[in-house]
Scaffold this active site. Structure first.
Site, PDB file in Angstrom:
ATOM      1  N   THR A 386       0.900  -1.141   0.000  1.00 13.05           N
ATOM      2  CA  THR A 386       0.000   0.000   0.000  1.00 13.05           C
ATOM      3  C   THR A 386       0.933   1.182   0.000  1.00 13.05           C
ATOM      4  O   THR A 386       2.134   0.999   0.052  1.00 13.05           O
ATOM      5  CB  THR A 386      -0.876  -0.097   1.273  1.00 13.05           C
ATOM      6  OG1 THR A 386      -1.688  -1.246   1.128  1.00 13.05           O
ATOM      7  CG2 THR A 386      -1.730   1.122   1.530  1.00 13.05           C
ATOM      8  N   THR A 404      -4.156   2.055  -1.995  1.00 13.35           N
ATOM      9  CA  THR A 404      -3.722   0.661  -2.071  1.00 13.35           C
ATOM     10  C   THR A 404      -4.374  -0.145  -3.194  1.00 13.35           C
ATOM     11  O   THR A 404      -5.475   0.187  -3.652  1.00 13.35           O
ATOM     12  CB  THR A 404      -4.045  -0.050  -0.729  1.00 13.35           C
ATOM     13  OG1 THR A 404      -3.515  -1.366  -0.756  1.00 13.35           O
ATOM     14  CG2 THR A 404      -5.525  -0.123  -0.436  1.00 13.35           C
ATOM     15  N   ASN A 406      -4.120  -3.364  -2.268  1.00  9.20           N
ATOM     16  CA  ASN A 406      -4.032  -4.406  -1.248  1.00  9.20           C
ATOM     17  C   ASN A 406      -2.664  -5.063  -1.311  1.00  9.20           C
ATOM     18  O   ASN A 406      -1.686  -4.520  -0.824  1.00  9.20           O
ATOM     19  CB  ASN A 406      -5.173  -5.426  -1.333  1.00  9.20           C
ATOM     20  CG  ASN A 406      -5.242  -6.259  -0.048  1.00  9.20           C
ATOM     21  OD1 ASN A 406      -4.747  -5.805   0.987  1.00  9.20           O
ATOM     22  ND2 ASN A 406      -5.810  -7.434  -0.091  1.00  9.20           N
ATOM     23  N   ASP A 428      -9.749  -8.345   1.988  1.00  8.33           N
ATOM     24  CA  ASP A 428      -9.881  -7.635   3.277  1.00  8.33           C
ATOM     25  C   ASP A 428     -11.237  -7.903   3.944  1.00  8.33           C
ATOM     26  O   ASP A 428     -11.444  -7.552   5.095  1.00  8.33           O
ATOM     27  CB  ASP A 428      -9.686  -6.125   3.094  1.00  8.33           C
ATOM     28  CG  ASP A 428      -8.215  -5.730   3.171  1.00  8.33           C
ATOM     29  OD1 ASP A 428      -7.399  -6.570   3.572  1.00  8.33           O
ATOM     30  OD2 ASP A 428      -7.893  -4.581   2.822  1.00  8.33           O
ATOM     31  N   SER A 457     -10.667  -1.952   6.475  1.00  8.53           N
ATOM     32  CA  SER A 457      -9.281  -1.593   6.168  1.00  8.53           C
ATOM     33  C   SER A 457      -8.500  -1.326   7.449  1.00  8.53           C
ATOM     34  O   SER A 457      -9.084  -1.058   8.494  1.00  8.53           O
ATOM     35  CB  SER A 457      -9.292  -0.332   5.310  1.00  8.53           C
ATOM     36  OG  SER A 457      -7.987   0.146   5.127  1.00  8.53           O
ATOM     37  N   GLY A 478       1.263  -1.506   5.091  1.00  9.23           N
ATOM     38  CA  GLY A 478       1.671  -2.624   5.947  1.00  9.23           C
ATOM     39  C   GLY A 478       0.547  -3.505   6.438  1.00  9.23           C
ATOM     40  O   GLY A 478       0.712  -4.209   7.435  1.00  9.23           O
ATOM     41  N   GLY A 479      -0.623  -3.462   5.765  1.00  6.47           N
ATOM     42  CA  GLY A 479      -1.735  -4.329   6.191  1.00  6.47           C
ATOM     43  C   GLY A 479      -2.093  -4.065   7.644  1.00  6.47           C
ATOM     44  O   GLY A 479      -2.197  -2.912   8.069  1.00  6.47           O
TER      45      GLY A 479
HETATM   46  O1  DON Z   1      -6.781  -1.685   3.564  1.00  7.82           O
HETATM   47  C1  DON Z   1      -6.020  -2.440   4.139  1.00  7.82           C
HETATM   48  O2  DON Z   1      -5.925  -2.539   5.326  1.00  7.82           O
HETATM   49  C2  DON Z   1      -5.073  -3.296   3.305  1.00  7.82           C
HETATM   50  N1  DON Z   1      -5.657  -3.573   2.031  1.00  7.82           N
HETATM   51  C3  DON Z   1      -3.759  -2.626   3.203  1.00  7.82           C
HETATM   52  C4  DON Z   1      -2.740  -3.449   2.508  1.00  7.82           C
HETATM   53  C5  DON Z   1      -1.356  -3.044   2.770  1.00  7.82           C
HETATM   54  O3  DON Z   1      -1.093  -2.139   3.504  1.00  7.82           O
HETATM   55  C6  DON Z   1      -0.304  -3.852   2.140  1.00  7.82           C
HETATM   56  N2  DON Z   1       0.971  -3.214   2.326  1.00  7.82           N
HETATM   57  N3  DON Z   1       1.996  -3.584   2.668  1.00  7.82           N
END
Ligand code: DON
Length: 574
Positions: A386, A404, A406, A428, A457, A478-479
């Protein structure tokens, strides 16, 4: 007759003006030679983003008379070209704005589930989640929201949209030089691009092996951006581009996608009232659901507030353990209570209530690891790749934007003939109650799949005020590690008096309830890791957690910082 001629002449000259080369009139930016700048103090305008060219474009747009909103549009479009792993027009994002007049708003242009989506769509015949379905190919894609978000953003901007999209068009059409890490990523994903896309003509696979210094040209993407330049939002959601998206759904070599022309035409960005809360003398503005980020941040800050973190030593076992245990409890609540607020009543007020949060820590035992099996969500009355960017302009507008696809390069599906990558944001959602997604996050009823619903998210664009004025902003990809990274960057500044550069570059850690492990970056304090193991924590080392960007007010100007963990770079002017 004369009048008609005059109108034509004006139209033609305006058109010529817009198609004038951005880079020719900005010789200070060279797409074939640029450098990474990690930190700078700027008095007036500042940008921090994942790519030097995107940051430079943003600063130039503000120098040309644009404000932060103009820059936000140009930077995001440039990122869609130069940082295709996460920059996007086929994904979505959240924009948090603090305007010069001190009012603020949130704009949600997150992807939405297509109308044909249903709760069990990713289960196989034995009712088990097939994890490739919500991750690979166009069946994993939500309806892209970015272009609708950028046109909504444009209502606050000063320059014509046509001008703001021009740098991206030129970067796509004439190319730019790849960094070593971008070349490496494209090589890594090559096989997946081919496997997941119907096209035989993908710009990302034009070379068998990319090297640092190679030029990436994206003609199909340039054509798509030109359609948007000419037709506005309809250049994406209707006509040729929309048809190409739907064709990609139907021609997918994997499971067919379900996004329709109607889904695209109906997509809308939504305003969200930001979440506001305080910690010590600071007032926080962060993103509300469908982000879980703001709630997690508020909960953790409320949980740790009674323990006076600033009296502890940074990275000491007791400081780190306190935060880990608060993170564990906040993530347990995420799994139960958080989802799209338009479909599920998220008890926001109750969850961030300080008394509720203090109670959640009642079973916290200093120097002893908690156990996620014993820690359920609280009871209240009544669920990698992201990119983040921050921008400040001379007028005093501050924007924090996380956007993002994702996963890195999303679904790895390039829309044939349109040259952009579709997201795999559907992962997600909670594909089945209690089954972890690619970030290990679980969910249930609150975040189950449904038509037009937006998936939960973790993106946490955040702005902090002190004495009612802008103090700092931070965000990261960073998810599920996003809210904990934002938390640690801000605590490093507020409680441990670090500069923004030190706060961002310091090693990080993360706990998310399940799996019941603590992730630590490899450079994390070894003695603290040992002490945590002695307390009973299971530790897993990870190379990097997040890629944060931040701006902090300081006596030398606005300290504008890009994470050392990537090619991230800052730009701006005095
Ligand atoms: O919206 C979210 O929480 C995820 N789709 C974000 C994904 C993400 O940050 C991946 N990155 N390293």
């Amino acid at each position: 007759m004369k009048k008609i001629f005059l109108i034509f002449a004006v139209i033609i000259s305006v058109d010529c003006l817009y198609s004038q080369s951005f880079f020719r009139s900005h010789s200070e930016i060279n797409p074939f030679q640029y450098k990474i700048v990690k930190k700078e103090y700027y008095k007036n305008a500042a940008v921090s983003s994942a790519h030097p060219l995107a940051s430079l474009v943003g600063a130039a747009i503000m120098k040309d008379g644009g404000n932060a909103f103009d820059a936000a549009i140009a930077v995001q479009l440039a990122l869609a070209v130069v940082y295709p792993g996460a920059g996007n027009i086929g994904g979505g994002g959240f924009l948090l704005a603090l305007k010069a007049d001190k009012t603020f708003f949130g704009l949600d242009y997150r992807e939405a589930a297509p109308q044909a989506a249903f709760a069990d769509m990713y289960l196989d015949s034995s009712k088990k989640v097939n994890p490739t379905l919500p991750r690979d190919g166009p069946y994993a894609s939500g309806i892209p929201g970015t272009i609708a978000g950028l046109f909504e953003t444009h209502k606050y901007a000063k320059l014509p949209f046509k001008k703001l999209i021009q740098p991206a068009i030129e970067l796509a059409e004439f190319g730019f030089v790849l960094t070593a890490s971008e070349a490496h990523s494209l090589n890594e994903e090559r096989a997946d691009f081919i496997k997941n896309s119907s096209s035989k003509n993908i710009s990302f696979t034009a070379k068998e092996i990319w090297k640092e210094g190679d030029t990436l040209i994206q003609k199909d993407l340039a054509a798509t951006l030109k359609r948007i330049q000419k037709k506005g939002q309809a250049g994406f959601y209707e006509g040729e581009t929309a048809k190409l998206i739907v064709a990609e759904m139907n021609h997918s070599p994997l499971h067919k996608g379900i996004i329709t022309l109607k889904d695209l035409k109906n997509y809308k960005a939504i305003y969200r009232t930001p979440l506001t809360f305080s910690y010590k003398d600071y007032n926080f503005i962060s993103f509300a659901p469908p982000s879980s980020g703001g709630i997690i941040l508020a909960q953790i800050l409320n949980m740790i507030a009674p323990y006076n973190l600033s009296s502890k030593t940074i990275f000491s076992p007791d400081a780190v353990q306190l935060i880990i245990e608060a993170e564990r409890r906040a993530f347990a609540d995420r799994a139960t209570y958080l989802g799209d607020p338009d479909f599920y009543k998220v008890p926001v007020k109750e969850l961030i209530d300080p008394t509720y949060c203090h109670k959640r820590m009642a079973d916290f035992i200093p120097n002893k690891a908690g156990n996620s099996q014993d820690i359920k969500s609280g009871t209240i009355n009544e669920s990698e790749q992201t990119t983040h960017l921050c921008i400040k302009d001379v007028e005093g507008n501050v924007l924090a934007i996380t956007t993002t696809l994702n996963d890195g390069y999303g679904s790895k599906t390039v829309v044939s003939g349109a040259g952009f990558i579709l997201n795999n944001e559907m992962d997600d959602f909670s594909a089945q109650a209690g089954v972890p997604n690619m970030y290990g996050a679980t969910g249930g009823e609150a975040n189950k799949i449904g038509p037009n619903k937006r998936m939960l998210s973790s993106m946490t664009p955040t702005i902090v005020l002190k004495n009612s004025s802008f103090y700092l902003t931070a965000g990261t990809p960073g998810g599920t590690t996003i809210p904990t990274t934002v938390l640690q960057v801000i605590l490093n500044v507020i409680d441990f008096n670090l500069s923004m550069e030190e706060a961002i570059n310091s090693p990080r850690f993360h706990h998310q309830w399940f799996p019941d492990v603590v992730l630590t970056e490899s450079k994390f304090n070894a003695e603290t890791v040992k002490a945590l193991k002695d307390m009973g924590y299971k530790i897993i080392q990870r190379k990097a957690i997040g890629r944060a960007e931040g701006i902090l007010i300081s006596s030398k100007g606005f300290e504008t910082v890009a994470d050392i963990r990537g090619d991230d770079s800052v730009a701006g002017y005095e």
